[in-house]
Write a protein that holds these residues in place. Structure first.
Motif, PDB file in Angstrom:
ATOM      1  N   LEU A  94       0.824  -1.204   0.000  1.00  0.00           N
ATOM      2  CA  LEU A  94       0.000   0.000   0.000  1.00  0.00           C
ATOM      3  C   LEU A  94       0.859   1.255   0.000  1.00  0.00           C
ATOM      4  O   LEU A  94       0.562   2.234  -0.692  1.00  0.00           O
ATOM      5  N   GLY A 108       0.831   1.015  -3.917  1.00  0.00           N
ATOM      6  CA  GLY A 108      -0.433   1.737  -3.829  1.00  0.00           C
ATOM      7  C   GLY A 108      -0.245   3.238  -3.876  1.00  0.00           C
ATOM      8  O   GLY A 108      -0.950   3.958  -4.585  1.00  0.00           O
ATOM      9  N   PHE A 161      -3.375   5.129  -5.029  1.00  0.00           N
ATOM     10  CA  PHE A 161      -4.381   4.454  -4.222  1.00  0.00           C
ATOM     11  C   PHE A 161      -4.211   4.854  -2.763  1.00  0.00           C
ATOM     12  O   PHE A 161      -3.149   5.258  -2.327  1.00  0.00           O
ATOM     13  N   THR A 200      -7.535  -1.011  -5.878  1.00  0.00           N
ATOM     14  CA  THR A 200      -6.583  -1.352  -4.826  1.00  0.00           C
ATOM     15  C   THR A 200      -6.751  -2.802  -4.402  1.00  0.00           C
ATOM     16  O   THR A 200      -5.777  -3.545  -4.263  1.00  0.00           O
TER      17      THR A 200
END
Length: 409
Positions: A271, A275, A280, A297
């Motif tokens: 993430l 991401g 994201f 995501t």
């Protein structure tokens, strides 16, 4: 000679002749013929003692639909499979030919709807009337329908090897495989995972009764990876229903969902790195059903867990719960802090990067805290002790542990 005396004499003479012909000792002694007569009487008694076939239930969980023979493996086939140097099977000695049947039944899908499903029943070819213990094997995560138990009936399959030792072995395909292919597989969802197994046990007992294949009163549960998770899910459900389980062995399962996903995803900085670079962001807890960006995501994360070429449709529910910080749901779907009354062994390797080892530590700690009377963790000693290398040690622990309980093999 009076008639009554003559009849009495005749009966006595016939009795003596009968005893002589059968080589039995009337009033004492023994002989081979006498033993054979006793064996025949015992066999007749066993046949007569078989219970009446129960009527089939219909349109409900556990309803048996159909069964067909798909493969027969001989002792020689199984011996060759065990002897293969690349096999994950511990050194065992197959005892029986095995017939494998594809059986369809009804259970619940991930949306709690009644649906048709399938599994395999592997039957050791014992003498007529011989009983067997029942062993339910829960398979690990597979990404192709051809790898589902009812489609993988090779001599090398765990179901065949275990059945060749004398167990009647069953393995549910799970929702999303076999008969239910095309439906979402409710991955790491406790209730539908348990239902697929417990309902197959119900259908199996009906099918075996119709085939006049008797079971004894023993039930064993086992599985590795996702199968370890499903094993404990089924174990919890069966105990809640009052169904006794003889023993259980679960290997390398993701029993604590939040911990598992935190370790697999957050620690890889997916993430933060991937991401963040893609724009994201982790959604707020309220965003349980994400929008397009959040859906992307989840798809990125799913890509890291499920191969893109997989022909199985995996439900994203477990990831949506994690993304939304839905801790209550993740805890309800976890299996690390409950009390089991079944003698239970867990196995795991410390170097496991597929299913983090901490899952088993948490399960042992949590279940002991709930006063579980008989549970232990067998730490895999393979080098490295990773997910794949610890499959064979798990199988060794499982077969040895079950052998301390099993009868009628």
């Amino acid at each position: 000679m009076p008639v009554v005396s003559y009849r009495s004499f005749l009966r006595s003479t016939l009795l003596l002749l009968t005893c002589s012909v059968l080589l039995t000792a009337c009033g004492g002694g023994s002989s081979t013929a006498q033993t054979n007569l006793a064996d025949n009487a015992s066999n007749a008694s066993n046949t007569i003692a078989l219970p009446a076939i129960p009527p089939r239930i219909t349109n409900t969980r556990g309803a048996l639909l159909n069964g067909e023979l798909v493969k027969t493996n001989t002792v020689q086939d199984s011996t060759a499979a065990v002897s293969n140097p690349i096999t994950k099977t511990p050194p065992l000695i197959p005892l029986y030919d095995v017939k494998q049947y594809r059986v369809t039944y009804q259970t619940l899908d991930g949306s709690n709807n009644l649906t048709n499903a399938s599994g395999v029943i592997a039957v050791p070819q014992k003498p007529a009337g011989a009983k067997s213990p029942l062993l339910s094997f829960q398979h690990g995560t597979v990404f192709f329908d051809r790898e589902a138990p009812s489609n993988d009936t090779a001599a090398t399959s765990p179901m065949n090897i275990l059945a060749s030792m004398g167990y009647v072995v069953i393995a549910a395909d799970y929702i999303g495989y076999g008969e239910s292919r095309g439906k979402e597989h409710p991955y790491l969802q406790k209730e539908p995972s348990a239902a697929a197994v417990t309902d197959f046990i119900t259908a199996t007992k009906q099918w075996l009764a119709e085939q006049r294949l008797p079971l004894n009163d023993q039930l064993f549960l086992t599985g590795y990876s996702e199968g370890g998770y499903v094993t404990l899910a089924a174990q919890q459900a069966l105990e809640a229903a009052g169904i006794p389980i003889t023993a259980s062995v679960a290997g390398a399962g993701p029993y604590d969902l939040q911990y598992t996903l935190d370790e697999l995803l957050s620690t890889k900085a997916l993430l933060a790195a991937a991401g963040g670079a893609l724009g994201f962001s982790r959604p707020a807890p309220a965003a349980k059903y994400p929008g397009k960006i959040d859906e992307a995501t989840v798809d990125v994360l799913l890509y890291f867990l499920i191969p893109k070429e997989s022909d199985i449709k995996f439900s994203k529910t477990f990831l949506l719960d994690w993304m939304a910080d839905d801790y209550d749901t993740m805890r309800r779907n976890s299996l690390y802090d409950w009390r089991t009354t079944t003698p239970t062994r867990l196995t795991h390797g410390r170097d496991d990067e597929t299913v983090p080892y901490g899952n088993s530590e948490r399960a042992i700690s949590g279940m002991r805290a709930k006063n579980t009377p008989d549970i232990a963790l067998e730490v895999c000693a393979a080098v490295p002790a990773d997910h794949t290398n610890c499959i064979k040690p798990y199988a060794q622990v499982m077969t040895e542990y079950f052998s301390t309980f099993a009868r009628d093999l």
